[in-house]
Motif scaffolding. Structure first.
Motif, PDB file in Angstrom:
ATOM      1  N   SER A   1      -4.844   0.199   3.551  1.00 45.34           N
ATOM      2  CA  SER A   1      -4.771   0.976   2.312  1.00 45.34           C
ATOM      3  C   SER A   1      -6.137   1.039   1.631  1.00 45.34           C
ATOM      4  CB  SER A   1      -3.730   0.378   1.355  1.00 45.34           C
ATOM      5  OG  SER A   1      -4.247  -0.729   0.675  1.00 45.34           O
TER       6      SER A   1
ATOM      7  N   GLY B   1      -2.683   4.955   2.690  1.00 45.26           N
ATOM      8  CA  GLY B   1      -1.544   4.054   2.554  1.00 45.26           C
ATOM      9  C   GLY B   1      -0.389   4.704   1.814  1.00 45.26           C
ATOM     10  N   GLU B   2       0.679   3.942   1.638  1.00 46.54           N
ATOM     11  CA  GLU B   2       1.888   4.442   0.979  1.00 46.54           C
ATOM     12  C   GLU B   2       1.585   4.853  -0.459  1.00 46.54           C
ATOM     13  OE1 GLU B   2       5.048   4.950   1.849  1.00 46.54           O
ATOM     14  OE2 GLU B   2       5.043   4.158   3.877  1.00 46.54           O
TER      15      GLU B   2
ATOM     16  N   LYS C   1      -2.411   7.625   6.751  1.00 47.33           N
ATOM     17  CA  LYS C   1      -2.258   6.337   7.423  1.00 47.33           C
ATOM     18  C   LYS C   1      -3.140   6.366   8.665  1.00 47.33           C
ATOM     19  CE  LYS C   1       1.438   3.088   8.330  1.00 47.33           C
ATOM     20  NZ  LYS C   1       2.863   2.832   8.142  1.00 47.33           N
TER      21      LYS C   1
END
Length: 203
Positions: free
Chosen positions: A49, A69-70, A96
């Motif tokens: 991330s 990242g998320e 990602k």
């Protein structure tokens, strides 16, 4: 050559490191007050991330903006149940990466693979996702290429589709692969807080 300039900024930043949950977490504080936080998988060196934060107009601390990242949920930690939330069926765009490529995933896209096209807009320095049914359109840039002043290469771009998810891959140019390898060596020299990793040295 332009490549060292971003590396020099990273070297000049104040850095702190923490090893936790199998990840090496690095926090950068730049001269202009911007902050960057990265997490790497300790075993593979893979970037998990990357987030950015800068001071707002009043000088206070702004919110973290996720680059890799998320995406963080706007309701994370919020107790107000009456807040309007996005539908869980809306497309979710996130980045990602892998060790050799930049990668983006757009979840909740129910259309067949032949509907999608992904192209490079060199002048605008971005990639564009289009659908022939006009149901989805997205423009996105690759900040890493901008930081290293590298051109976009249409030949490096590809995509695949599976399980309602469009996966877009852009092969990292050799200049970025070399710079990332160099950065990894430097990050390993930073003294790590709260870790039994005794052989880490102070930078």
């Amino acid at each position: 050559m332009a490549v060292p300039s971003w590396l020099d900024r990273l070297r000049a930043a104040r850095k702190t490191a923490l090893v936790q949950d199998g990840k090496r977490k690095i926090h950068y504080l730049f001269e202009d007050g911007k902050e960057m936080a990265e997490e790497y998988d300790i075993k593979t060196g893979q970037l998990m991330s990357r987030k950015w934060r800068e001071k707002n107009t009043l000088g206070g601390t702004g919110k973290w903006q996720v680059e890799v990242g998320e995406p963080t949920s706007p309701l994370l930690g919020a107790l107000e149940s009456e807040l309007i939330t996005e539908s869980s069926s809306n497309p979710v765009f996130m980045r990602k990466d892998t060790l050799s490529s930049f990668q983006w995933r757009i979840r909740n896209l129910p259309y067949p693979k032949e509907v999608y096209s992904v192209s490079v807009e060199e002048e605008q320095r971005c990639c564009v996702i289009r659908t022939t049914n006009k149901k989805y359109y997205k423009k996105f840039s690759i900040p890493d290429l901008d930081r290293y002043h590298l051109p976009l290469d249409a030949a490096a771009l590809s995509f695949t589709y599976a399980n309602n998810t469009l996966i877009i891959t852009y092969q990292k140019p050799k200049e970025i692969l070399a710079a990332e390898e160099q950065l990894q060596k430097e990050l390993k020299k930073i003294k790590v807080a709260n870790s039994g990793d005794g052989d880490c040295k102070t930078q």
